[in-house]
Enzyme design. Structure first.
Site, PDB file in Angstrom:
ATOM      1  N   HIS A 129      14.218   5.618  -0.812  1.00 17.76           N
ATOM      2  CA  HIS A 129      13.566   4.833   0.575  1.00 17.76           C
ATOM      3  C   HIS A 129      15.115   6.514   1.555  1.00 17.76           C
ATOM      4  O   HIS A 129      14.869   5.489   2.724  1.00 17.76           O
ATOM      5  CB  HIS A 129      13.663   3.565   1.004  1.00 17.76           C
ATOM      6  CG  HIS A 129      12.572   3.253   0.548  1.00 17.76           C
ATOM      7  ND1 HIS A 129      12.633   1.769   0.955  1.00 17.76           N
ATOM      8  CD2 HIS A 129      11.750   3.679   0.145  1.00 17.76           C
ATOM      9  CE1 HIS A 129      10.885   1.157   0.319  1.00 17.76           C
ATOM     10  NE2 HIS A 129      11.260   2.563  -0.307  1.00 17.76           N
ATOM     11  N   ASN A 152      -2.064   0.124  -2.047  1.00 16.55           N
ATOM     12  CA  ASN A 152      -1.989   1.759  -2.214  1.00 16.55           C
ATOM     13  C   ASN A 152      -2.703   1.906  -1.259  1.00 16.55           C
ATOM     14  O   ASN A 152      -2.697   3.170  -1.020  1.00 16.55           O
ATOM     15  CB  ASN A 152      -2.811   1.990  -3.309  1.00 16.55           C
ATOM     16  CG  ASN A 152      -1.580   2.002  -4.512  1.00 16.55           C
ATOM     17  OD1 ASN A 152       0.085   1.960  -4.539  1.00 16.55           O
ATOM     18  ND2 ASN A 152      -1.909   1.197  -5.657  1.00 16.55           N
ATOM     19  N   HIS A 209       4.913   2.785  -8.004  1.00 16.47           N
ATOM     20  CA  HIS A 209       3.435   2.565  -8.074  1.00 16.47           C
ATOM     21  C   HIS A 209       2.375   2.918  -9.118  1.00 16.47           C
ATOM     22  O   HIS A 209       1.992   1.892  -9.449  1.00 16.47           O
ATOM     23  CB  HIS A 209       2.146   3.068  -6.729  1.00 16.47           C
ATOM     24  CG  HIS A 209       3.001   2.037  -5.769  1.00 16.47           C
ATOM     25  ND1 HIS A 209       2.275   2.010  -4.591  1.00 16.47           N
ATOM     26  CD2 HIS A 209       4.281   1.770  -5.086  1.00 16.47           C
ATOM     27  CE1 HIS A 209       2.868   1.801  -3.597  1.00 16.47           C
ATOM     28  NE2 HIS A 209       4.022   1.659  -3.624  1.00 16.47           N
ATOM     29  N   ARG A 231       7.104   8.028  -5.176  1.00 11.79           N
ATOM     30  CA  ARG A 231       6.789   7.287  -4.568  1.00 11.79           C
ATOM     31  C   ARG A 231       5.092   6.538  -5.504  1.00 11.79           C
ATOM     32  O   ARG A 231       4.529   5.209  -6.504  1.00 11.79           O
ATOM     33  CB  ARG A 231       5.755   6.284  -3.275  1.00 11.79           C
ATOM     34  CG  ARG A 231       4.956   4.990  -2.838  1.00 11.79           C
ATOM     35  CD  ARG A 231       5.236   5.254  -1.355  1.00 11.79           C
ATOM     36  NE  ARG A 231       5.016   3.518  -1.086  1.00 11.79           N
ATOM     37  CZ  ARG A 231       3.353   2.993  -0.650  1.00 11.79           C
ATOM     38  NH1 ARG A 231       2.989   4.239  -0.093  1.00 11.79           N
ATOM     39  NH2 ARG A 231       3.408   2.069  -0.492  1.00 11.79           N
TER      40      ARG A 231
HETATM   41  C1  HEM Z   1      12.085  -2.397  -3.545  1.00  8.02           C
HETATM   42  C2  HEM Z   1      11.014  -2.647  -3.059  1.00  8.02           C
HETATM   43  C3  HEM Z   1       9.735  -1.760  -2.275  1.00  8.02           C
HETATM   44  C4  HEM Z   1       9.206  -1.897  -1.046  1.00  8.02           C
HETATM   45  C5  HEM Z   1       9.002  -3.146  -0.365  1.00  8.02           C
HETATM   46  C6  HEM Z   1       8.695  -0.110  -0.813  1.00  8.02           C
HETATM   47  C7  HEM Z   1       7.546  -0.531   0.397  1.00  8.02           C
HETATM   48  C8  HEM Z   1       7.033   0.708   0.401  1.00  8.02           C
HETATM   49  C9  HEM Z   1       6.434   1.005   1.965  1.00  8.02           C
HETATM   50  C10 HEM Z   1       6.028  -0.266   2.584  1.00  8.02           C
HETATM   51  C11 HEM Z   1       6.303   1.820   1.859  1.00  8.02           C
HETATM   52  C12 HEM Z   1       6.113   3.117   3.544  1.00  8.02           C
HETATM   53  C13 HEM Z   1       4.775   2.643   2.717  1.00  8.02           C
HETATM   54  C14 HEM Z   1       3.354   3.214   3.851  1.00  8.02           C
HETATM   55  O1  HEM Z   1       3.252   2.691   5.585  1.00  8.02           O
HETATM   56  O2  HEM Z   1       2.340   3.492   3.855  1.00  8.02           O
HETATM   57  C15 HEM Z   1       7.392   2.740   1.438  1.00  8.02           C
HETATM   58  C16 HEM Z   1       7.741   4.278   1.180  1.00  8.02           C
HETATM   59  C17 HEM Z   1       7.967   5.018  -0.091  1.00  8.02           C
HETATM   60  N1  HEM Z   1       8.206   4.240  -0.275  1.00  8.02           N
HETATM   61 FE1  HEM Z   1       9.217   2.099  -1.331  1.00  8.02          FE
HETATM   62  N2  HEM Z   1       9.154   0.809  -1.856  1.00  8.02           N
HETATM   63  C18 HEM Z   1      10.013  -0.044  -2.603  1.00  8.02           C
HETATM   64  C19 HEM Z   1      10.248   0.523  -3.685  1.00  8.02           C
HETATM   65  C20 HEM Z   1      10.152   1.885  -4.073  1.00  8.02           C
HETATM   66  C21 HEM Z   1      11.160   2.207  -5.238  1.00  8.02           C
HETATM   67  C22 HEM Z   1      11.443   1.778  -6.376  1.00  8.02           C
HETATM   68  C23 HEM Z   1      10.331   3.953  -4.649  1.00  8.02           C
HETATM   69  C24 HEM Z   1      10.705   4.675  -6.026  1.00  8.02           C
HETATM   70  C25 HEM Z   1      11.698   4.916  -6.912  1.00  8.02           C
HETATM   71  C26 HEM Z   1       9.778   4.133  -3.672  1.00  8.02           C
HETATM   72  C27 HEM Z   1       9.637   4.689  -2.970  1.00  8.02           C
HETATM   73  C28 HEM Z   1       9.365   5.169  -1.866  1.00  8.02           C
HETATM   74  C29 HEM Z   1       9.306   6.497  -1.009  1.00  8.02           C
HETATM   75  C30 HEM Z   1       9.277   7.692  -1.541  1.00  8.02           C
HETATM   76  C31 HEM Z   1       8.405   5.725  -0.191  1.00  8.02           C
HETATM   77  C32 HEM Z   1       7.295   7.575   1.169  1.00  8.02           C
HETATM   78  C33 HEM Z   1       6.579   7.737   0.389  1.00  8.02           C
HETATM   79  C34 HEM Z   1       5.988   8.931   1.350  1.00  8.02           C
HETATM   80  O3  HEM Z   1       6.414   8.881   2.840  1.00  8.02           O
HETATM   81  O4  HEM Z   1       4.710   9.056   1.467  1.00  8.02           O
HETATM   82  N3  HEM Z   1       9.976   2.916  -2.970  1.00  8.02           N
HETATM   83  N4  HEM Z   1       7.723   1.842   0.408  1.00  8.02           N
END
Ligand code: HEM
Length: 320
Positions: A192, A93, A65, A61
């Protein structure tokens, strides 16, 4: 025969020269200047995942970002110091993006082998690939040669990182703004399949949306109280099926209305991405191939190359 060999040689030399001159990234960028780079990143990442498996997700992630804000230039890593304001306090963030200590550790280990050569932006790109691979996902040769920014943008971080409340068309626009198409969006969202979200980011979806499986909503409501302000930071896995394995189960979840975020379920909600979500769910190899293609494409967003930017000594601060 000899002349065709010479022509071929000439064309190869031309290609290599032009890719350096045009500042294109290449997987062999550090082949002579830091041949052990990838081993150092892999071993530090392995240590980090042994300590906490989720870290693979967090670093994947972090790369996203980084790349969506000013391009893949390590801007997300910069701390707020004195009058310098970075991206860490931006809404998507703050209290959410993680893994900075692991980047610091990798940088320290890399500097011990090849001082002053490897950018923090490239370290983030390699850590994202290793996080994916170490959790069971695909691997790929990461194009390298990015340099580090001397600036960061809180405003861009707030504007350019997509929110989980977005509709499909909002998501397509946000990715389109970065040169990524709807297929890239759907493939990259497969990230995800690993990691976690805080209740405040999925509360609305599990209480107010109608396209949510009832049993899944009940399961997630149990640890995410309806009232904003209570349990906001409680965690739930983004993939209800195989939370810490990088596979294609995320897409199967969407087919059964068990996407955790509103934005996840938007990819399978009667719109243009439904057929692709079906295909990724049926065909893990197709998902893996498209994910790799899209990761490389995302990694190519506006890199600083050549003599632009700098190689930071400390990933958290601009060189003085
Ligand atoms: C399509 C639009 C996207 C949205 C709206 C989005 C939104 C989010 C949100 C809200 C979270 C949870 C954050 C939290 O609650 O602290 C999250 C987690 C995550 N996102 Fe996305 N995301 C998107 C695309 C992506 C992309 C493109 C990637 C990587 C290629 C990605 C990888 C991740 C990962 C791996 C997590 C888990 C992180 C952790 O457990 O520390 N996301 N995302």
């Amino acid at each position: 025969m000899a002349s065709s060999f010479r022509v071929w040689h000439f064309l190869l030399a031309l290609f290599l020269l032009s890719s350096v001159a045009c500042g294109q990234l290449t997987p062999t960028f550090y082949a002579t200047s830091c041949p052990t780079l990838e081993l150092v990143v892999r071993s530090t990442m392995t240590q980090a995942l042994l300590a906490e498996r989720r870290m693979g997700a967090s670093l994947l992630r972090l790369f996203f970002h980084d790349c969506f804000v000013q391009g893949c230039d390590g801007s997300v890593l910069l701390d707020d110091v004195g009058s310098f304001i970075g991206e860490k306090t931006a809404a998507p963030n703050a209290g959410s993006v993680r893994g900075f200590e692991v980047i610091d550790q990798i940088k320290t280990n890399v500097e011990a082998k090849c001082p002053g050569v490897v950018s923090c932006a490239d370290i983030v790109a390699l850590a994202a690939r290793d996080g994916t691979f170490l959790l069971g996902g695909p691997s790929w040769a990461v194009p390298l040669g990015r340099r580090d920014s001397t600036t960061a943008s809180l405003t861009d971080a707030n504007n350019d990182l997509p929110a989980p409340t977005l509709s499909l068309s909002g998501l397509v626009t946000a990715f389109g703004n970065k040169g990524l198409n709807a297929r890239d969006l759907t493939a990259l969202s497969g990230a995800h399949t690993i990691g976690f979200s805080q209740c405040q980011n999925f509360r609305d979806h599990i209480y107010n949306d109608t396209n949510v499986d009832a049993a899944f909503a009940t399961l997630r409501r149990a640890n995410c109280p309806v009232a904003p302000g209570s349990g906001d930071t409680n965690l739930a896995p983004l993939d209800v099926t195989t939370q810490l394995v990088f596979d294609n189960a995320y897409y199967g979840n969407l087919l059964s209305q068990r996407g955790l975020l509103h934005s996840d379920q938007e990819l399978f909600n009667g719109g243009s991405q439904d057929a692709l979500v079906q295909q990724y769910s049926n065909n893990p190899a197709l998902f893996a191939a498209d994910f790799v293609t899209a990761m490389i494409k995302m990694g190519n967003i506006s890199p600083l190359t050549g003599s632009a930017g700098q190689i930071r000594a400390n990933c958290r601060v601009v060189n003085s």
